[in-house]
Each structure stands twice: as structure tokens, then as C-alpha cells.
Design a protein around this motif. Structure first.
Motif, mmCIF file in Angstrom:
data_model
loop_
_atom_site.group_PDB
_atom_site.id
_atom_site.type_symbol
_atom_site.label_atom_id
_atom_site.label_comp_id
_atom_site.label_asym_id
_atom_site.label_seq_id
_atom_site.Cartn_x
_atom_site.Cartn_y
_atom_site.Cartn_z
ATOM 1 N N TYR A 1 29.294 26.825 7.336
ATOM 2 C CA TYR A 1 29.256 25.779 7.107
ATOM 3 C C TYR A 1 27.883 25.288 5.332
ATOM 4 N N ILE B 1 25.351 23.952 3.371
ATOM 5 C CA ILE B 1 24.577 22.993 3.705
ATOM 6 C C ILE B 1 23.956 22.763 1.916
ATOM 7 N N PRO C 1 21.654 19.400 1.195
ATOM 8 C CA PRO C 1 21.111 18.063 1.245
ATOM 9 C C PRO C 1 21.078 17.571 0.199
ATOM 10 N N VAL D 1 14.492 17.749 -1.785
ATOM 11 C CA VAL D 1 15.622 19.107 -1.829
ATOM 12 C C VAL D 1 16.621 18.614 -2.784
ATOM 13 N N ALA E 1 15.425 28.403 8.046
ATOM 14 C CA ALA E 1 14.564 27.430 8.580
ATOM 15 C C ALA E 1 12.706 27.916 9.117
ATOM 16 N N GLU F 1 17.449 21.463 13.861
ATOM 17 C CA GLU F 1 16.305 21.282 12.572
ATOM 18 C C GLU F 1 16.642 22.936 11.696
ATOM 19 N N LYS F 2 16.255 23.856 12.903
ATOM 20 C CA LYS F 2 16.605 24.745 12.366
ATOM 21 C C LYS F 2 18.115 25.632 11.481
ATOM 22 N N PHE G 1 20.573 23.390 9.860
ATOM 23 C CA PHE G 1 20.696 22.498 9.238
ATOM 24 C C PHE G 1 19.677 22.453 8.070
ATOM 25 N N ALA G 2 18.661 23.090 8.220
ATOM 26 C CA ALA G 2 17.362 23.340 6.492
ATOM 27 C C ALA G 2 17.696 23.771 5.979
ATOM 28 N N PRO G 3 17.355 24.130 4.859
ATOM 29 C CA PRO G 3 16.388 22.236 4.463
ATOM 30 C C PRO G 3 17.245 20.581 4.452
ATOM 31 N N ALA G 4 17.882 20.695 5.121
ATOM 32 C CA ALA G 4 18.587 19.313 5.110
ATOM 33 C C ALA G 4 18.176 18.740 6.675
#
Lengths: 430, 302
Positions: free
Chosen positions: A238, A240, A242, A247, A285, B50-51, B53-56
Motif C-alpha cells: 500500500y 501511504i 497523506p 504532512v 508509527a 493509526e499505526k 497508516f501513519a502519518p496519514a
């Protein structure tokens, strides 16, 4: 039972072992699992009481521990295990996930399901009966699926008066059968699941046996090096990106490390494009990490802007899978309605990449009891295993299964029913 | 320089697996959503999301199937958490469904069984094709048989005899319009793992999970809080006890356990030593029959 359950006192150092149980119908699999759960204080009073109540209501002469694992109505009605059940227990050294797989031949596909992720497999035999077809079949399936550790449990030793010769005859017979297979690590343990001998502690009844108890073995068998830490394979799952004002310009490739060790600064190549770059950072994260290895789920950023999407693979420039559209594989067929036939077309899911595949040829069907190769076979039916040649619409970024369980396995999906119909183990890719 | 150890603790392994599952769903489905009850398992799922897809931000909404029988602390927690994470909250309301006549309130006043049609109606309305559920295989014997990706037909039904084989980590999420997949990222976690993770991640929970004084009645050997949804019956004595909740569900069905555990460490010690499963200790709904969970799952419950 008032003693507190033994629990892992440090969740940061305790690791996880997944094992599958195998064996014929009446070899005492459920009793063994019940015994392991009971002796590690992982069986709860209300579960036990529920089982006792049902046993009594059915008029069973003794508490039927199989009811603990046979949770479905149909299983209880028929007194057999239909589907894989997962059970959990822990000791201060390790956490365990048991895939309790059915013994009946008609559920071979469920055995394959349970063994596909197992670090270890327990194969039970009844000491009075010795090896039966089912023991051989399950040993073969475990070797096909490259379960790294096998443990043969010679059960019901109490019913053969703890006779060392009976044990050794079975152990020898199994060892010579296993020699024809690809079984890297094999242990044999004489046990009585019903009475608990050699399950948690060594039994006095087997002074001639100098190996560990079953639980001791499960706690200490070395699994860390079963992981492939050499060949870097990072299937991109996937992307990512944002959409955020705080960000900006973040583009990370999320995935789970299939094998190898990734570090910031490493030269990498992205397949199938063949573009090269360097790892800029490996993010989680909780912040960036200095390295990533299996089975970590991380997000990799690269120094260069390259077009990468789901289904691509990050690897090292000089150690990479060859993109292949012609695949030679062993297939375990799992569909009862339609057999696999030459010319059949299916969806194929391999790592994070999905494509279509056509069966170009069926070299042979293998008799899982005798290992005989039937070269005249024209189809594979439910629970049958054979070697096939596939052609895929897009290249798979594949490795041989024996080198890599993640990049070497795939599933076939029937595009009309959407059912998972086959499990594939790659032998050659070109 | 120290040697690299490549060590992976069991919690790390479970976390990595759950994150992988969540990313698979977001990559392959059109409209996923996460079932969020304000209970500890769904709270842990939100942390994992949360973890993953971070930082989204978390790229899907959450849905609460609201029986109307809520512990107020849990509703407050739900709204606070949803706001913190900037999530969309969809409420599938059982009281509204009763009001509009789509479901009928059972005579005994418990709403567990009528949650299912309300859940399915909301899923259809919003066209959710994948729903994350916080169910764990260690909870119950029917759940021990559950796949990570659980196929449901267009009535939301689970057919335990007709499950898709699930090999390696190759999940098959294909389905026809109307059909859907329930996804259980916490399948391999146990109650103790959940608590250790809550400790490790310093996750805040609704206060009812920790010991507090509450007015309760003893019914069927379990401690039920007296509140607007559950009244003392004739002959039942209301007593104040120091209790906490092991699960959070419908306030008319979920029992408390006696406990002095008012910190996460004390709860872990208690969970590690208990001889009762959380459902056996606290859930009236599982006691209906030997196969009540299986039956509800067949109807479309998660």
C-alpha cells in the motif's frame, strides 16, 4: 486449580511459536491439546464445566475433551473435526498458537491451511497401530509446505506397557519414511496424552528415553533462524500519501518484510520496473527504525521519486527474484465442485500481486500415501496434489518455495465463485 | 557495536500481522469500515489502524451499533476518541430501528439479537464491503473456527462449513455486490495480549474497565449493574460492590466482576490468574445455549 496461570512476565522477550497438530482420527489429538491446555493452566473453569455438562448430557462415560476443540454444531453432532480451530496458550518462555487440524482425509485442505503458517507440526500416532496412511500423508504435507520442525508423538504408550521396542520400531519406520521427504528437523517423543506422561515433565515410565518432554521441546526448539534474513524481499502492499496540510510530500511504501534485512542507505531495486534507488528511511508509527526484518510491518521511503504501486517488490540489485510468467508448482486442489483441468483459468494471488493464470499442463498427480506419481492424470480433484505448469498474465516476482515461504506460495481463486480453490507451492519460475 | 538480534517479541509479531491485515483491506476494498463499540478490543484496533497508516489518517469510518443501552462512560469515550482521530462516526441505532418498526423489541428487553438486522441494514445503506471486527479466536469456541477474512453472503450470513481456506497470509477478499467480508485483525490475540498491549502503548480506556464501586444485583451467579436498563427484580437485593468490567457490551446483558484492580498492571495480574474466560464470567448472551454464538454469527452477527 488455584495456582495462577504461568504467564510470560516480559512481553518484550517472549516469542511466538505456531504449530499444527496432525494425525489420524482416534490418535488422541484432542486429548493431547486438552492436556497441554490443562497442564499449562490455560483451560478455563467455565470451558471445562461446559464440556463436562455436555458430556454428561450425552451420556459419555468420561469428559470428552474433544468437545473443547470441536466448537461447531455439525462437529458435535458427528463427533468429528471439520475445520481448523485455533487455540492459544503460553508459558513463561513462549506463546503458542495451535492450529488444530482435522484428521479425516476429506479435510486435507484444512491440514494444508493449518500447516502453511506453522513453525512446527506435531504428528500423532497410536503406539498400538503404528504408522498408518494418515501419518504418512500428514508428514508428506508438512514436508511439501516446508514446516521447519516435525515432532512425531508416539501416543498411548501406556497401552503397550511402555515397551521401548514398540517405540523404536515406530520411530525407525517413521525416520526412514521421512528420509524420502524434505524434513529438516525431526524429533520423536513417547507420550501418553491421557495420563500426561512426557507432556509437561519427563515421565518415570520411560527411563530408556533421554529426550525432552513435549512442552520442553516446544519451548526451546530454535525457530529464530528459520526466517530467511538473507534475501531482501519487500512486497509493496500500500502506498501511504497523506492528504494533509501538516504532512506534505510524504510518499511511503507500506508492507511486511517477507525476508532479508533492510537498512537506511541500502541500494535497492524495484521490480518489475528495474529502477534503482536507496532507502531513505524505514518508518513506523513509533518513529524511524535502524533496520527492518521479518515479520515487521513498516513503511519504506526511497531517495528518488519512482513510480511504485501495490504489487511491486523492493529487493537488492544483485539478489532479486526473476519476474516470471511460466510457473512450475505443486498445487493442492481445494474445491469440491470443479476439478483443476488443463486449460482452466483462474485468478492468482501471489504476495500483494493479483493476476490471472491458465493451466498449461499437468505433469503428474501424486498419491500422498505412497508418494507414487500418476503421470496419466488429467485433472486434480478435491484434496489431490499434483505438479502443474501455469502461465500468468503478468510476471510474478517469485522465488522457489523452499527458499522463501512468502514469495514462493500462491493461491488460485475461481473467478466465477470467488472461492479459494488451490494452494500453490512454486518449484521453478522462469 | 552490539550484534543485531533480529528479535521479535510475540506482541510485535501480533501487531505486525494485524497491521498487515488492515493494509490488505484498505488496498483491496472499496468501502471498509471499523466496528467500534468503545470496548477494549475495538480500541486496540483503532490504535493498530493509526499505526498502519501513519502519518496519514485512518482511511475509513467507524461504525457503532448502538443498542441504546450504553454505559455513559463508554459513549463519552467513543465520542472523544473519534474526535481526537478526526474520524467519521456512523451510528447504527437499535432504538431508531425499533421506533421505525424495522425490528421489534424482544419481550425480555435485551437487544443483543436485534443488533444483527440493524448492523446489516447500516452496512447496506452505506455499502460497506468490509467490516473490521474486534473478535478474537480465544473468546469462544465458535470464534476459534473463524477465518481472518470471513466471507458473508448478501444476508450477512456466516456458513462455518463453507469457509474459504486461508493459506499463508494470502487473504481472499473477492465478493459479489451485496456480499461482504468481515475482517478480524485481532484473531490471534488473547485477552492477556490485549491488556499487555494496552499497557505497552499506554492506551486510555473507559473507566469502567478499572475497579470502582457500583450498585449491583446478583443474578444467575453474575453481578449486574442496576441502571435505567436493568432493574432489580423482586427478591433481588441491591448491594454496592467494588467491581470492574472485563467486556463492554449492552448494559442490560453485560456483567461486572468483583475486583480491586484499579490500574492496568493490576488488571494484567488479575487476567493472568483468572480461571474464567471473559465471556463465561460476564456475558449473559453467551449462556443462552451451547451454540448461541455460532447461531448469532450465522445470522450475521460479527
Amino acid at each position: 486449580m488455584t495456582a495462577p496461570a504461568p504467564v510470560a512476565d516480559d512481553s518484550r522477550t517472549v516469542d511466538l511459536l505456531r504449530f499444527a497438530t496432525a494425525g489420524s482420527v482416534d490418535d488422541g489429538k484432542s486429548t493431547l491439546i486438552g492436556r497441554l491446555l490443562y497442564d499449562t493452566k490455560s483451560l478455563f473453569t467455565d470451558q471445562l464445566e461446559a464440556v463436562e455438562a455436555v458430556s454428561a448430557a450425552r451420556g459419555d462415560e468420561y469428559t470428552n475433551l474433544a468437545l473443547l476443540t470441536d466448537g461447531l454444531r455439525a462437529e458435535r453432532e458427528q463427533g468429528i473435526t471439520i475445520d481448523v480451530a485455533y487455540r492459544y496458550f503460553s508459558t513463561p518462555r513462549r506463546k503458542f498458537i495451535i492450529a488444530d487440524t482435522p484428521g479425516h482425509i476429506q479435510y486435507t485442505r484444512n491440514m494444508v491451511t493449518g500447516a502453511s503458517t506453522a513453525d512446527l507440526a506435531l504428528i500423532l500416532v497410536d503406539a498400538r497401530k503404528g504408522l498408518v496412511e494418515q501419518s504418512r500423508r500428514h508428514a508428506f504435507l508438512c514436508s511439501l509446505l516446508r514446516v521447519p520442525h516435525l515432532v512425531l508423538c508416539v501416543n498411548k504408550m501406556d497401552l503397550v506397557d511402555w515397551d521401548q521396542q514398540v517405540y523404536e520400531r515406530i520411530a525407525d519406520e517413521f525416520t526412514s519414511f521421512a528420509a524420502k521427504l524434505d524434513a529438516p528437523d525431526l524429533s520423536v517423543i513417547p507420550i501418553s496424552a491421557l495420563h500426561g506422561d512426557n507432556i509437561v515433565t519427563r515421565s518415570e515410565k520411560t527411563p530408556w528415553y533421554d529426550g525432552p518432554s513435549l512442552l520442553h521441546h516446544l519451548e526451546r526448539v530454535h525457530i529464530a533462524s528459520d526466517r530467511n534474513l538473507v534475501d531482501v524481499r519487500f512486497p509493496v502492499q500500500y502506498v501511504i500519501r497523506p492528504q494533509s496540510t501538516t504532512v506534505t510530500d510524504y510518499r511511503g511504501y507500506a508492507g511486511q518484510v517477507a525476508s532479508g534485512v533492510l537498512k537506511p542507505g541500502d541500494d535497492v531495486m524495484v521490480l518489475p520496473s528495474g529502477m534503482t534507488s536507496k532507502i531513505a528511511s524505514i518508518d513506523t508509527a513509533d518513529g524511524p527504525v535502524a533496520q527492518a526484518f521479518p515479520p515487521m510491518s513498516v513503511t519504506v521511503r526511497l531517495e528518488d521519486e519512482i513510480d511504485i504501486s501495490r504489487g511491486d517488490m523492493i529487493c537488492r540489485p544483485h539478489n532479486r527474484p526473476s519476474p516470471a510468467q511460466d510457473i512450475e508448482a505443486m498445487i493442492c486442489w481445494m474445491d469440491e465442485t470443479r476439478p483443476l483441468t488443463v486449460g482452466g483459468k483462474y485468478a492468482i494471488k501471489h504476495t500483494t500481486r493479483t493476476a490471472r493464470a491458465v493451466v498449461r499442463g499437468l505433469q503428474y498427480q501424486i498419491d500422498v500415501n505412497t508418494l507414487h506419481r500418476n503421470e496419466g492424470a488429467t485433472e486434480l480433484r478435491l484434496n489431490e496434489i499434483g505438479r502443474v505448469r501455469l502461465r500468468t498474465t503478468v510476471p510474478l516476482l517469485a522465488d522457489e518455495y523452499r527458499r522463501n515461504r512468502t514469495t514462493g506460495g500462491f493461491i488460485l481463486i475461481d473467478e466465477t465463485t470467488n472461492r479459494t480453490v488451490g494452494a500453490g507451492i512454486i518449484r521453478e519460475a522462469s | 557495536m552490539t550484534q543485531p538480534t533480529y528479535r521479535v517479541s510475540h506482541l510485535d509479531a501480533l501487531e505486525a500481522e494485524s497491521i498487515f491485515v488492515m493494509r490488505e483491506v484498505v488496498a483491496e476494498f472499496e468501502r471498509p469500515a471499523l466496528l467500534f463499540s468503545g470496548g477494549k478490543d475495538s480500541i486496540v484496533m483503532l490504535r493498530l489502524a493509526e499505526k498502519a497508516f501513519a502519518p496519514a489518517r485512518i482511511p475509513f469510518p467507524v461504525m457503532h451499533v448502538d443498542t441504546g443501552h450504553n454505559f455513559p462512560e463508554v459513549l463519552q469515550y467513543r465520542d472523544r476518541r473519534v474526535a481526537q482521530l478526526g474520524l467519521n462516526l456512523v451510528v447504527a441505532s437499535v432504538p431508531e430501528a425499533i421506533e421505525s418498526g424495522t425490528v421489534r423489541e424482544p419481550a425480555d428487553g435485551t437487544r443483543n439479537r436485534i443488533q444483527t438486522p440493524v448492523l446489516l441494514a447500516a452496512q447496506e445503506k452505506y455499502r460497506f464491503d468490509a467490516l473490521f471486527g474486534g473478535a478474537r479466536r480465544d473468546e469462544e469456541k465458535a470464534r476459534a473456527k473463524e477465518r481472518v477474512f470471513s466471507f458473508r453472503d448478501d444476508f450477512g450470513q456466516w456458513d462455518p462449513k463453507n469457509q474459504r481456506p486461508e493459506l499463508w497470509s494470502l487473504y481472499n477478499g473477492r465478493h459479489q455486490p451485496g456480499e461482504s467480508i468481515r475482517v478480524f485483525p485481532l484473531s490471534n490475540w488473547t485477552e492477556l495480549d490485549i491488556w499487555r498491549y494496552i499497557e505497552r502503548e499506554r492506551i486510555e480506556l473507559p473507566s469502567i474497565y478499572y475497579a470502582h464501586d457500583r450498585d449491583v444485583v446478583v443474578r444467575d451467579g453474575m453481578l449486574y449493574a442496576v441502571n435505567e436498563y436493568l432493574k432489580a427484580r423482586d427478591g433481588e437485593e441491591i448491594v454496592t460492590k467494588r467491581v470492574r468490567y472485563r467486556t463492554v457490551g449492552d448494559a442490560s446483558l453485560t456483567a461486572a466482576v468483583e475486583s480491586d484492580a484499579d490500574t492496568v498492571q493490576k488488571v494484567i495480574a488479575e487476567v493472568a490468574a483468572t480461571r474464567l474466560t471473559e465471556r463465561g464470567a460476564t456475558r449473559g448472551d453467551d449462556r443462552v445455549s451451547e451454540a448461541s454464538m455460532e447461531d448469532r454469527k450465522r445470522e450475521g452477527y460479527f
